[in-house]
Scaffold this motif. Sequence first.
Motif: not given
Length: 350
Positions: A205-216
């Motif tokens: 879930t940490a990986a998903v959070t940070l990957m989503w934030a990078s797209v932002e």
Amino acid sequence: MKSPRKTFFSSLPTLALALPLTLFATNEASAHVKWFCAYDVSGQPRGLENVLCLNFEWLVGLSLVCLMFGCLAEGTPLGTALMNSLDRVLSRIRTDTELLVRATVGFFFVSLWGLGGIILTPELKTNLEWISWLQLGLAGCLIWRRTMPITGLGIVFLFGYAVSQYGVFHLADYPVFLGVAAYLILRGLDLTPYGIRALDIVRWTAAVTLMWASVEKWAYPHWTDPLIAANPAMTMGASPELFMQAAGVIEFTLAFALVWTPLVRRTSALILAGVFVSAIFEFGKIDAIGHSGIIVVLLGIAADDVRVKVRVRDTVLAPAWYAASLAGFLLLYYLGHAAIYGGLAELPVI
């Protein structure tokens, strides 16, 4: 007038330095921009045809080189020596990971109670007084191991309530909260469903959070303009556009590494933890409170000494999985935004 080809090749030295330099300057970029700057989640994101430019592709290529270096080191004498060093240096954190998570999450909820009017993260405001007192109660439940699941269930409730108030797309920034909730529930009940460890769930879930934030960062680079205007030296001579592209690529690559092989993910977790800690000195207590949970999770991942046999295909397939993840998150972000806020008929052409 310069041709596009000449313009691109003249920027190659900057691109070559962009990733390593941005890694040291990315503390400002890693601060959650919604906590410090104006934002509009419903606003039109930057078109994919503008995000997927030549500079972006070269930055991704450079990141893949770094990722492949880590993959190739895995299983070699160098990789083994690095793993042994991490085991020795981080042994105390590994032994006390659960205690550290409980203490940090307790600090987090007590801090939210003290600030008041906040649901889980600083930009999620509420006028309901009972939310603050609930969060204080959740902190108290962390004193005893047997009541940890109550805190986990409370986090799930608060996350769901925040979704009802701010929308699922906004809360897509924070799946790590659900990972922490799962960690507290599973550790409190001493469960490993289907052999899956609680630490692995929070790592994903940490990986998903940070990957989503990078797209932002690529979709809304202008949100960070006030930070760059206040501290122009953070770009180290690169244009703000290139800096945000590089910051997003670095964050995405490190986040992807969290779901890869042991040495790669442990090294990535250490780097990310260092970046988040360095941002605290720039942005103060709000950043310290908001990122405390993910920092302790990253330290737990870095200290994890579980080793698996690394296969050749883990290295060979790394670029393909990275590319699939990058394409998947870009499409999920843009399609999700279009579906929720309208604009499905006007999706950008890639």
